[in-house]
Design a protein around this motif. Sequence first.
Motif, mmCIF file in Angstrom:
data_model
loop_
_atom_site.group_PDB
_atom_site.id
_atom_site.type_symbol
_atom_site.label_atom_id
_atom_site.label_comp_id
_atom_site.label_asym_id
_atom_site.label_seq_id
_atom_site.Cartn_x
_atom_site.Cartn_y
_atom_site.Cartn_z
ATOM 1 N N VAL A 53 0.985 -1.263 -0.079
ATOM 2 C CA VAL A 53 0.071 -0.086 -0.070
ATOM 3 C C VAL A 53 0.926 1.226 -0.009
ATOM 4 O O VAL A 53 1.817 1.310 0.566
ATOM 5 N N PRO A 54 0.619 2.388 -0.928
ATOM 6 C CA PRO A 54 1.526 3.310 -0.939
ATOM 7 C C PRO A 54 1.257 3.984 0.406
ATOM 8 O O PRO A 54 0.457 4.153 1.236
ATOM 9 N N ASP A 59 0.491 9.563 -1.185
ATOM 10 C CA ASP A 59 -0.724 9.326 -1.994
ATOM 11 C C ASP A 59 -1.338 10.586 -2.054
ATOM 12 O O ASP A 59 -2.295 11.146 -1.273
ATOM 13 N N VAL A 60 -1.136 11.467 -3.113
ATOM 14 C CA VAL A 60 -1.788 12.743 -3.411
ATOM 15 C C VAL A 60 -2.772 12.467 -4.473
ATOM 16 O O VAL A 60 -2.622 12.091 -5.555
ATOM 17 N N LYS A 119 1.401 16.244 2.739
ATOM 18 C CA LYS A 119 1.754 15.308 1.495
ATOM 19 C C LYS A 119 2.759 15.889 0.792
ATOM 20 O O LYS A 119 3.182 17.122 0.686
ATOM 21 N N ARG A 120 3.491 14.856 0.025
ATOM 22 C CA ARG A 120 4.590 15.527 -0.759
ATOM 23 C C ARG A 120 4.575 14.871 -2.280
ATOM 24 O O ARG A 120 4.153 13.677 -2.361
ATOM 25 N N SER A 121 4.836 15.635 -3.173
ATOM 26 C CA SER A 121 4.783 15.063 -4.625
ATOM 27 C C SER A 121 5.768 15.865 -5.377
ATOM 28 O O SER A 121 5.758 17.220 -5.048
ATOM 29 N N VAL A 167 7.699 20.638 0.347
ATOM 30 C CA VAL A 167 6.822 19.655 -0.176
ATOM 31 C C VAL A 167 7.605 18.640 -1.115
ATOM 32 O O VAL A 167 7.036 17.891 -1.904
ATOM 33 N N ARG A 168 8.857 18.672 -0.766
ATOM 34 C CA ARG A 168 9.852 17.763 -1.628
ATOM 35 C C ARG A 168 9.638 16.402 -1.222
ATOM 36 O O ARG A 168 9.385 16.000 -0.090
ATOM 37 N N LEU A 169 9.969 15.824 -2.282
ATOM 38 C CA LEU A 169 9.945 14.061 -2.149
ATOM 39 C C LEU A 169 11.083 13.632 -1.192
ATOM 40 O O LEU A 169 11.983 14.091 -1.025
#
Length: 169
Positions: A53-54, A59-60, A119-121, A167-169
Amino acid sequence: MAEQQTESQAMTCHWHPAVPTGLSCSQCRRPICTDCMVQAPVGIRCRECGRPVPLPTFDVRPSNYAKAAVVAAIIGILGIVLWLTLIFFTGTRFIASLVTPVAVGYAAGELISRVVNLKRSKGLMYIAGGTVVLSSLVAMILTGGLVLTLWSLLALIGGVLIAIARVRL
């Protein structure tokens, strides 16, 4: 006690019969080797019982991007207002070109991160960085043309880096 040790040493993997193992799936109890196991929040599972599961952080969903875009638009407008206010009170574009990108970058990174529940993406990185760039460019154009000095360019780069850091990965 000795019987249990000999049984666990004699177990072989369900998928790899040549591999001896002491591990078993926490759900179906089949013996598994380290190649077949999946780490789950409830223990070690086999690859049939454990579904990957992510992580919720990455999970954005599209609704998160919509929230981030709305917040980015509000921050961009407030950045332009800040730019114009600084020019009005200081009488020069230099101070505004140094302070505003950094302030907008911090606000964009922090508020976008909070509105999407940390969240991050990559998409959120683009939204946060684009907020700083667009806000600064529109403010420069509104106040007499696009004039980039070395210092304003460095402040713009700094603002973008501050915005995407949150918000960086």
